[in-house]
Write an enzyme that holds these catalytic residues in place. Sequence first.
Site, PDB file in Angstrom:
ATOM      1  CB  CYS A 113       2.487  25.333  -7.318  1.00 41.69           C
ATOM      2  SG  CYS A 113       1.343  24.763  -8.499  1.00 41.69           S
ATOM      3  CG  HIS A 249       0.827  28.056  -4.527  1.00 43.94           C
ATOM      4  ND1 HIS A 249       1.007  28.837  -5.628  1.00 43.94           N
ATOM      5  CD2 HIS A 249       0.246  27.015  -4.874  1.00 43.94           C
ATOM      6  CE1 HIS A 249       0.107  28.052  -6.765  1.00 43.94           C
ATOM      7  NE2 HIS A 249      -0.178  27.044  -6.305  1.00 43.94           N
ATOM      8  CG  ASN A 280      -3.124  27.906  -8.758  1.00 40.04           C
ATOM      9  OD1 ASN A 280      -1.576  28.246  -8.979  1.00 40.04           O
ATOM     10  ND2 ASN A 280      -3.044  26.890  -8.039  1.00 40.04           N
TER      11      ASN A 280
HETATM   12  O1  UT7 Z   1      -1.660  24.993  -7.415  1.00 42.54           O
HETATM   13  C1  UT7 Z   1      -1.436  23.628  -7.125  1.00 42.54           C
HETATM   14  C2  UT7 Z   1      -2.149  23.285  -5.971  1.00 42.54           C
HETATM   15  N1  UT7 Z   1      -3.579  23.077  -6.145  1.00 42.54           N
HETATM   16  C3  UT7 Z   1      -4.389  23.327  -5.014  1.00 42.54           C
HETATM   17  O2  UT7 Z   1      -3.975  23.392  -3.982  1.00 42.54           O
HETATM   18  C4  UT7 Z   1      -5.965  23.008  -5.413  1.00 42.54           C
HETATM   19  C5  UT7 Z   1      -6.302  22.200  -4.347  1.00 42.54           C
HETATM   20  N2  UT7 Z   1      -7.716  22.004  -4.363  1.00 42.54           N
HETATM   21  C6  UT7 Z   1      -8.860  22.884  -4.327  1.00 42.54           C
HETATM   22  O3  UT7 Z   1      -8.488  24.195  -4.580  1.00 42.54           O
HETATM   23  C7  UT7 Z   1     -10.247  22.538  -4.487  1.00 42.54           C
HETATM   24  O4  UT7 Z   1     -10.415  20.917  -4.145  1.00 42.54           O
HETATM   25  C8  UT7 Z   1     -11.153  22.781  -5.769  1.00 42.54           C
HETATM   26  C9  UT7 Z   1     -11.331  24.436  -5.657  1.00 42.54           C
HETATM   27  C10 UT7 Z   1     -10.511  22.414  -7.016  1.00 42.54           C
HETATM   28  C11 UT7 Z   1     -12.468  21.996  -5.478  1.00 42.54           C
HETATM   29  O5  UT7 Z   1     -12.895  22.271  -4.093  1.00 42.54           O
HETATM   30  P1  UT7 Z   1     -13.616  21.439  -3.230  1.00 42.54           P
HETATM   31  O6  UT7 Z   1     -14.370  21.830  -2.216  1.00 42.54           O
HETATM   32  O7  UT7 Z   1     -12.390  20.210  -3.025  1.00 42.54           O
HETATM   33  O8  UT7 Z   1     -14.617  20.387  -3.991  1.00 42.54           O
HETATM   34  P2  UT7 Z   1     -14.741  18.758  -4.328  1.00 42.54           P
HETATM   35  O9  UT7 Z   1     -13.762  18.312  -5.269  1.00 42.54           O
HETATM   36  O10 UT7 Z   1     -14.554  18.152  -2.857  1.00 42.54           O
HETATM   37  O11 UT7 Z   1     -16.274  18.779  -4.853  1.00 42.54           O
HETATM   38  C12 UT7 Z   1     -17.373  19.099  -3.814  1.00 42.54           C
HETATM   39  C13 UT7 Z   1     -18.611  19.127  -4.658  1.00 42.54           C
HETATM   40  C14 UT7 Z   1     -18.780  17.651  -5.506  1.00 42.54           C
HETATM   41  O12 UT7 Z   1     -20.252  17.598  -5.458  1.00 42.54           O
HETATM   42  P3  UT7 Z   1     -20.920  16.271  -4.324  1.00 42.54           P
HETATM   43  O13 UT7 Z   1     -20.267  15.167  -4.593  1.00 42.54           O
HETATM   44  O14 UT7 Z   1     -20.494  16.917  -3.043  1.00 42.54           O
HETATM   45  O15 UT7 Z   1     -22.426  16.243  -4.821  1.00 42.54           O
HETATM   46  C15 UT7 Z   1     -18.420  18.161  -6.805  1.00 42.54           C
HETATM   47  O16 UT7 Z   1     -19.149  17.335  -7.701  1.00 42.54           O
HETATM   48  O17 UT7 Z   1     -18.670  20.127  -5.587  1.00 42.54           O
HETATM   49  C16 UT7 Z   1     -18.843  19.502  -6.863  1.00 42.54           C
HETATM   50  N3  UT7 Z   1     -18.100  20.430  -7.744  1.00 42.54           N
HETATM   51  C17 UT7 Z   1     -18.466  21.259  -8.347  1.00 42.54           C
HETATM   52  N4  UT7 Z   1     -19.497  21.941  -8.393  1.00 42.54           N
HETATM   53  C18 UT7 Z   1     -19.796  23.184  -9.054  1.00 42.54           C
HETATM   54  C19 UT7 Z   1     -16.639  19.907  -8.194  1.00 42.54           C
HETATM   55  N5  UT7 Z   1     -16.458  20.899  -9.068  1.00 42.54           N
HETATM   56  C20 UT7 Z   1     -17.228  21.825  -9.332  1.00 42.54           C
HETATM   57  C21 UT7 Z   1     -17.535  23.054 -10.136  1.00 42.54           C
HETATM   58  N6  UT7 Z   1     -18.400  23.594  -9.873  1.00 42.54           N
HETATM   59  N7  UT7 Z   1     -16.563  23.407 -10.931  1.00 42.54           N
END
Ligand code: UT7
Length: 324
Positions: A113, A249, A280
Amino acid sequence: MNHTRILGIGAYRASRVVPNSEIVERIDSSDEWVQQRSGIRERRWATEDETVRSMGLAASRQALERAGVDARQIDCVIVATVSHFMQTPAVATLIAHDLGADQPAAFDISAACAGFSHGIALASDLVRGGSARHVLVVGVERLSEITDPDDRGSAFIFADGAGAAVVGPSETPGIGPVVWGSDGEQYDLIRQREDWREVIVAEQPRMPHLTMQGAAVFRWASFTMAKVGLQALDRFGIGPDDLDCFVPHQANMRITDAMARAMKLPETVRVARDIATQGNTSAASIPLALDRMYLDGEARSGDRALLIAFGAGLAYAAQVVVLP
Ligand code: UT7
């Protein structure tokens, strides 16, 4: 002329519009969750005939046209991509040929990226060093092909498209010094799940999907990248108040907002939010986002824009550019 600038920017958006509703059921998610956590409403995915080569070519043609530069004036083509699956030769050679360029130097770079900003930095230094007069930088990805549709953490994020820029000489500074780096200790945070050999010997061979530890990348990007952005401003000799556009990005809308807050960007700075309808697109995301800002009247010639690219590696690169 000791300076360089971007002379023109081009873009190509993959044609298939894919709304969240098409993705969320399979990963037990919802449109609301995806929008709230990432800012993505829909993304663009390529059709069968929209290849890395064809999308890169379309964006390049537009960049050359907007720059008023003929393909035969291009001395070097740099393509940033991680989704050209022919390991050698470089797709840059094909794009150069398709454009009708005069057998320029042509090579691909792998900085995920962060690839587009790496390419701009290289191009600028090639022109300043006298190795080339005009350099074409292309960022292109077809990530839908290497996205695991069952991976809750990434299935909704990645998308397809291309962006390009022509870099050439300038009487005034138009591309600031790059601030860049990598952190190989965090190699595993975003990566291809298997290498090609592992894919081939697997019982059920399939494309090597991308995998990402989203939350860890999120924290790193939100805080470390804000410092990198401030350094890039400083190296251009300006502060946050002197900036017109912020074009990070397009990884996640919340990362964009966190960076803008951490850098204390004033409200007058116009912020790229192309991710909402494009997803993305890794190396293509910055030029695509810039193109959107022009279309929406948010970017104008002469504006000072901060570009910050970051991702797998963990590689990053940032620079201030004066928009063409
Ligand atoms: O381009 C390269 C660089 N990439 C990036 O910069 C991406 C960086 N990361 C992100 O954009 C975010 O981390 C994501 C959008 C991928 C995920 O968002 P988040 O706020 O970091 O979610 P998380 O992984 O911390 O998960 C939070 C909660 C969890 O549940 P609990 O443990 O709080 O009950 C996950 O199980 O959300 C749950 N979860 C989902 N729920 C519904 C994880 N994925 C999903 C999903 N739908 N797809």
